[in-house]
Design a protein around this motif. Sequence first.
Motif, PDB file in Angstrom:
ATOM      1  N   ARG A 250       0.838  -1.190   0.000  1.00  0.00           N
ATOM      2  CA  ARG A 250       0.000   0.000   0.000  1.00  0.00           C
ATOM      3  C   ARG A 250       0.876   1.244   0.000  1.00  0.00           C
ATOM      4  NH1 ARG A 250      -5.279   1.110   1.156  1.00  0.00           N
ATOM      5  NH2 ARG A 250      -5.646   3.227   1.825  1.00  0.00           N
TER       6      ARG A 250
ATOM      7  N   GLU B 237       0.226   5.256  -0.064  1.00  0.00           N
ATOM      8  CA  GLU B 237      -0.614   6.440  -0.118  1.00  0.00           C
ATOM      9  C   GLU B 237       0.057   7.465  -1.024  1.00  0.00           C
ATOM     10  OE1 GLU B 237       0.191   4.919   2.675  1.00  0.00           O
ATOM     11  OE2 GLU B 237      -1.680   4.331   3.602  1.00  0.00           O
TER      12      GLU B 237
ATOM     13  N   SER C 248      -4.479   5.686  -1.846  1.00  0.00           N
ATOM     14  CA  SER C 248      -3.377   5.100  -2.598  1.00  0.00           C
ATOM     15  C   SER C 248      -3.669   5.082  -4.091  1.00  0.00           C
ATOM     16  CB  SER C 248      -3.109   3.678  -2.105  1.00  0.00           C
ATOM     17  OG  SER C 248      -4.268   2.894  -2.241  1.00  0.00           O
TER      18      SER C 248
END
Length: 52
Positions: free
Chosen positions: A33, A35, A51
């Motif tokens: 992940r 962002e 994200s």
Amino acid sequence: MTCPTGKRPYPNKGAARTALASATRRRNSRQQRRETRAYRCLSCNSWHLTSN
């Protein structure tokens, strides 16, 4: 403050961008992940990180 989306709310764009910069510095290469930006939530009128 809570958001119905379950995401962490930030009170303003500056706070969200600070959190984004901090997350970028802490991220390691194994984390999936990532962002990439802050946006204003239509549900709670706070700012969140996304994200995509």
